[in-house]
Design a protein around this motif. Structure first.
Motif, PDB file in Angstrom:
ATOM      1  N   SER A  58       0.860  -1.183   0.000  1.00 34.71           N
ATOM      2  CA  SER A  58       0.000   0.000   0.000  1.00 34.71           C
ATOM      3  C   SER A  58       0.892   1.227   0.000  1.00 34.71           C
ATOM      4  N   TYR A  59       0.399   2.310  -0.580  1.00 33.60           N
ATOM      5  CA  TYR A  59       1.191   3.521  -0.750  1.00 33.60           C
ATOM      6  C   TYR A  59       0.345   4.751  -0.445  1.00 33.60           C
ATOM      7  N   THR A  60       1.028   5.809  -0.044  1.00 34.08           N
ATOM      8  CA  THR A  60       0.348   7.073   0.029  1.00 34.08           C
ATOM      9  C   THR A  60       0.163   7.607  -1.386  1.00 34.08           C
ATOM     10  N   ASP A  61      -0.875   8.409  -1.574  1.00 32.02           N
ATOM     11  CA  ASP A  61      -1.245   8.826  -2.937  1.00 32.02           C
ATOM     12  C   ASP A  61      -0.125   9.563  -3.664  1.00 32.02           C
ATOM     13  N   SER A  62       0.660  10.340  -2.948  1.00 32.61           N
ATOM     14  CA  SER A  62       1.666  11.183  -3.596  1.00 32.61           C
ATOM     15  C   SER A  62       2.803  10.392  -4.234  1.00 32.61           C
ATOM     16  N   VAL A  63       2.941   9.114  -3.882  1.00 35.16           N
ATOM     17  CA  VAL A  63       4.030   8.319  -4.455  1.00 35.16           C
ATOM     18  C   VAL A  63       3.536   7.188  -5.338  1.00 35.16           C
ATOM     19  N   LYS A  64       2.238   6.995  -5.419  1.00 32.15           N
ATOM     20  CA  LYS A  64       1.700   5.913  -6.243  1.00 32.15           C
ATOM     21  C   LYS A  64       2.131   6.089  -7.690  1.00 32.15           C
ATOM     22  N   GLY A  65       2.587   4.999  -8.285  1.00 32.26           N
ATOM     23  CA  GLY A  65       3.056   5.034  -9.659  1.00 32.26           C
ATOM     24  C   GLY A  65       4.506   5.453  -9.806  1.00 32.26           C
TER      25      GLY A  65
END
Length: 121
Positions: A58-65
């Motif tokens: 799982s990731y925080t949105d700012s680093v997804k991708g």
């Protein structure tokens, strides 16, 4: 005793990549979820991402991708691959361990000493 040792930090230009490693010892590594957190100057420590013992991430949105967490249970090591780095990614990065994945830093039992990542724009 349990030790978490991060490595791989450094200075990189915006758009570049870094791979952080966190080597664990003194614990049954595969039973622990591993989290990555970061703390920029003057800011609170924030969740970056986490991986369960079986590899669910799982990731925080700012680093997804852009960021990818992986683990090698045979080597007791977790990795944070960071691509397309931005100046706002500049921070001290910490790995942490607990039983069960969480985004809450207060719920983590063990912490590494941190490694500095600086992204120049």
């Amino acid at each position: 005793q349990v030790q978490l040792v991060e490595s791989g930090g450094g200075l990189v230009q915006a758009g570049g990549s870094l791979r952080l490693s966190c080597a664990a010892s003194g614990m049954p590594f595969r039973t622990y979820a591993m989290g990555w957190f970061r703390q920029a100057p003057g800011k609170e420590r924030e969740f970056v991402g986490a991986i369960s013992g079986v590899g669910i991430t799982s990731y925080t949105d700012s680093v997804k991708g852009r960021f990818t967490i992986s683990r090698d249970n045979a080597k007791n090591t977790v990795y944070l691959q960071m691509n397309s780095l931005k100046a706002e990614d500049t921070a001290v990065y910490y790995c942490a361990a607990r039983i069960g994945v969480s985004r809450n830093s207060r719920e983590y039992t063990y912490w590494g000493q941190g490694t500095q990542v600086t992204v120049s724009s």
